[in-house]
Design an enzyme around this catalytic site. Structure first.
Site, PDB file in Angstrom:
ATOM      1  N   HIS A 122       1.106  -1.134   0.210  1.00 54.09           N
ATOM      2  CA  HIS A 122       0.110   0.032  -0.019  1.00 54.09           C
ATOM      3  C   HIS A 122       0.881   1.354  -0.017  1.00 54.09           C
ATOM      4  O   HIS A 122       1.754   1.443   0.860  1.00 54.09           O
ATOM      5  CB  HIS A 122      -0.891   0.106   1.267  1.00 54.09           C
ATOM      6  CG  HIS A 122      -2.177  -0.815   1.166  1.00 54.09           C
ATOM      7  ND1 HIS A 122      -3.207   0.020   0.774  1.00 54.09           N
ATOM      8  CD2 HIS A 122      -2.539  -1.781   1.529  1.00 54.09           C
ATOM      9  CE1 HIS A 122      -4.221  -0.729   0.703  1.00 54.09           C
ATOM     10  NE2 HIS A 122      -3.854  -1.760   1.338  1.00 54.09           N
ATOM     11  N   HIS A 173      -3.307   0.588  11.510  1.00 56.36           N
ATOM     12  CA  HIS A 173      -2.130   1.510  11.636  1.00 56.36           C
ATOM     13  C   HIS A 173      -2.525   2.313  12.901  1.00 56.36           C
ATOM     14  O   HIS A 173      -3.620   2.564  13.386  1.00 56.36           O
ATOM     15  CB  HIS A 173      -1.865   2.232  10.535  1.00 56.36           C
ATOM     16  CG  HIS A 173      -3.201   3.117  10.192  1.00 56.36           C
ATOM     17  ND1 HIS A 173      -4.311   2.723   9.630  1.00 56.36           N
ATOM     18  CD2 HIS A 173      -3.199   4.735  10.059  1.00 56.36           C
ATOM     19  CE1 HIS A 173      -4.960   3.635   8.915  1.00 56.36           C
ATOM     20  NE2 HIS A 173      -4.562   4.871   9.520  1.00 56.36           N
ATOM     21  N   GLU A 196      -7.892  11.748  12.548  1.00 55.50           N
ATOM     22  CA  GLU A 196      -8.568  11.212  11.446  1.00 55.50           C
ATOM     23  C   GLU A 196     -10.091  11.251  11.554  1.00 55.50           C
ATOM     24  O   GLU A 196     -10.510  10.615  12.477  1.00 55.50           O
ATOM     25  CB  GLU A 196      -8.088   9.823  10.794  1.00 55.50           C
ATOM     26  CG  GLU A 196      -6.794   9.893  10.576  1.00 55.50           C
ATOM     27  CD  GLU A 196      -6.363   8.505  10.020  1.00 55.50           C
ATOM     28  OE1 GLU A 196      -7.117   7.459  10.027  1.00 55.50           O
ATOM     29  OE2 GLU A 196      -5.318   8.195   9.661  1.00 55.50           O
ATOM     30  N   TYR A 202     -17.437   1.396   2.731  1.00 55.62           N
ATOM     31  CA  TYR A 202     -16.089   1.606   2.888  1.00 55.62           C
ATOM     32  C   TYR A 202     -15.360   0.333   2.762  1.00 55.62           C
ATOM     33  O   TYR A 202     -16.046  -0.496   3.599  1.00 55.62           O
ATOM     34  CB  TYR A 202     -15.922   2.736   3.723  1.00 55.62           C
ATOM     35  CG  TYR A 202     -14.297   2.820   4.083  1.00 55.62           C
ATOM     36  CD1 TYR A 202     -13.679   3.429   3.228  1.00 55.62           C
ATOM     37  CD2 TYR A 202     -13.758   2.484   5.122  1.00 55.62           C
ATOM     38  CE1 TYR A 202     -12.254   3.724   3.416  1.00 55.62           C
ATOM     39  CE2 TYR A 202     -12.318   2.802   5.583  1.00 55.62           C
ATOM     40  CZ  TYR A 202     -11.620   3.374   4.496  1.00 55.62           C
ATOM     41  OH  TYR A 202     -10.208   3.631   4.807  1.00 55.62           O
ATOM     42  N   HIS A 248     -10.608   8.940  14.744  1.00 53.28           N
ATOM     43  CA  HIS A 248      -9.516   8.210  15.324  1.00 53.28           C
ATOM     44  C   HIS A 248      -8.416   9.340  15.542  1.00 53.28           C
ATOM     45  O   HIS A 248      -7.821   9.667  14.771  1.00 53.28           O
ATOM     46  CB  HIS A 248      -8.911   7.084  14.329  1.00 53.28           C
ATOM     47  CG  HIS A 248     -10.052   6.148  13.960  1.00 53.28           C
ATOM     48  ND1 HIS A 248     -10.195   5.601  12.763  1.00 53.28           N
ATOM     49  CD2 HIS A 248     -10.968   5.743  14.500  1.00 53.28           C
ATOM     50  CE1 HIS A 248     -11.155   4.781  12.534  1.00 53.28           C
ATOM     51  NE2 HIS A 248     -11.656   4.711  13.874  1.00 53.28           N
ATOM     52  N   HIS A 295      -6.555   1.561  14.828  1.00 52.36           N
ATOM     53  CA  HIS A 295      -7.519   1.333  13.830  1.00 52.36           C
ATOM     54  C   HIS A 295      -7.073   0.521  12.720  1.00 52.36           C
ATOM     55  O   HIS A 295      -5.938   0.543  12.437  1.00 52.36           O
ATOM     56  CB  HIS A 295      -8.452   2.700  13.678  1.00 52.36           C
ATOM     57  CG  HIS A 295      -7.747   3.894  13.027  1.00 52.36           C
ATOM     58  ND1 HIS A 295      -6.541   4.303  13.400  1.00 52.36           N
ATOM     59  CD2 HIS A 295      -7.693   4.148  11.736  1.00 52.36           C
ATOM     60  CE1 HIS A 295      -6.141   5.283  12.639  1.00 52.36           C
ATOM     61  NE2 HIS A 295      -6.899   4.989  11.660  1.00 52.36           N
TER      62      HIS A 295
END
Length: 446
Positions: free
Chosen positions: A302, A345, A351, A360, A375, A381
């Site tokens: 990613h 992460h 966020e 999502y 978060h 999370h």
């Protein structure tokens, strides 16, 4: 607004470049030639500069527009305090920052007769509006068009509709914004919000709903692309500005001003949306999130979610944003031997995530359009258990993710909640449970 005498057709023009100089006139000859403030402005208009940054900021960052209007903004009576409703502003001191992961359902249906301003509900924020640092997260829910005119001296407003199209009547003209688009109203620009969806058989219009990021800091701009090069992410050419329009209205108009966190009101004897022509770069705009040019891996792993940044509000530390506005737009996933949903992460940034439509890809259920999650910094999370199990066993063929549109307001400071957000009935009390059942799979080699 009674007596509306708008003098041009509704329309939008594409900006030739984000942050560059632009101009529009509703009446030919209203823009002066060669001078910003001639001795006598054309057509008997008043010349007025609206400065969104300090005069002496670097040319590349300077924001200002010249307005040619029927009456100057100075022609108004005194303002008096009015009720703030559910709007709150930094510094947020009524509660303490919360390290827990939090998620909300959509706002309840608004009382009949609620307009955009009356339906603003502050979730939380950070910084200090008077010091021009930080941000606030608001949601809105409205079923009635505004008659009042609103301006915000505290910061710019990034409006993210989730349900229902809006027509923004601004000093610069008209902006139509619908779900999957965003609109930005610069600091100090006056506007009112008209709901565009028709009433149902019962005579009540379906409520418009969405999110608002209030940016107290440096104006949003396009992020630097670095190694990406010249192309990708949001293209400057895709931002649209209003075509000049004006209201030549004589009669009482209520104007509400947000100043250092409080609402103030005054009744003008004319409409302040009376700008006949303008030029500059401190202008409202609309952007279609589906035009975002997604950059991603074509091998494995990613890239960090910063590759989804649409707009950024820089801070005094290079690369550390006061706010990033991030969109998870439709895209292809092709990474080999890769866990494709967003990874687990912890982040130094905080966020707030919302959902405009669909689902999502990191959450199985509970995260719904109109809802949101918070978060705060270093709160662990990532995908819930169901998503983890499914993605870990999925066949890794090329996959098109096009059944949802999510976004994020990411900020360098913790988001402190308002009391009404911390105690809201639509706060999901069992959010932590989505990570329960993540089983131990460790098998040491023998």
């Amino acid at each position: 607004m009674s007596g509306d005498a708008r003098k041009t057709a509704e329309g939008l023009s594409y900006l030739s470049g984000f942050g560059n100089e632009h101009s529009s006139e509703a009446v030919p000859g209203a823009l002066p030639e060669g001078r910003n403030s001639p001795q006598r402005a054309p057509l008997g208009l008043y010349a007025e500069q609206l400065s969104g940054t300090a005069f002496t900021e670097p040319r590349a960052h300077n924001r200002r527009s010249w307005l040619y209007r029927i009456r100057p903004s100075a022609a108004h009576p005194a303002f008096t305090r009015t009720d703030n409703g559910a709007i709150r502003t930094a510094p947020f001191t009524e509660t303490v920052p919360d390290p827990n992961r939090l998620r909300w359902n959509p706002l309840p249906e608004p009382p009949a007769g609620t307009n955009f301003l009356g339906g603003l509900w502050t979730l939380g924020g950070n910084g200090d509006a008077a010091q021009r640092t930080g941000m606030a997260v608001h949601l809105y829910h409205a079923d009635t068009s505004m008659e009042r005119v609103f301006s915000n001296a505290d910061g710019e407003l990034l409006i993210v509709p989730e349900r229902g199209a809006l027509l923004l009547h601004t000093e610069f003209g008209l902006l139509r914004v619908a779900p999957s688009e965003v609109a930005l109203i610069p600091r100090g620009v006056r506007f009112r919000v008209e709901l565009l969806d028709s009433a149902d058989d019962g005579g009540r219009a379906p409520a418009a709903r969405g999110y608002v990021c209030e940016n107290y800091g440096a104006p949003f701009r396009l992020p630097d692309l670095g190694p990406i090069g010249a192309n990708g992410l949001a293209h400057a050419r895709d931002f649209r500005a209003p075509v000049a329009a004006y209201q030549d209205v004589e009669g009482p108009v209520e104007v509400v001003n947000k100043f250092c966190g409080n609402l103030w009101t005054a009744t003008y004897d004319h409409s302040p949306l009376d700008v006949v022509a303008w030029h500059g770069n401190h202008v409202p705009y609309v952007y279609d999130l589906r035009r975002f040019n997604v950059i991603g891996t074509i091998s494995y792993d990613h890239p960090d979610p910063s590759i989804f940044t649409v707009l950024t509000s820089p801070s005094d530390t290079p690369g550390l944003a006061g706010i990033d506005f991030v969109v998870f737009a439709p895209r292809w996933l092709v990474g080999e031997d890769t866990f494709r949903p967003p990874y687990f992460h912890r982040n130094v940034m905080s966020e707030y995530m919302g959902l405009v439509e669909g689902a999502y890809d990191a959450k199985a259920e509970g995260f719904v359009p109109g809802g949101g999650s918070l978060h705060n910094m270093m709160s662990a999370h990532g995908p819930d258990r169901e998503t983890f199990d499914r993605a870990s066993a999925a066949e890794l063929a090329p996959q098109k993710v096009d059944d949802g549109l999510a976004f994020m307001f990411e900020t360098r400071w913790p988001v402190t909640l308002t009391p009404h957000a911390a105690g809201a009935e639509h706060l999901q009390r069992g959010y932590d449970g989505v990570w329960q059942g993540l089983e131990r799979h460790f098998r040491p080699l023998r």
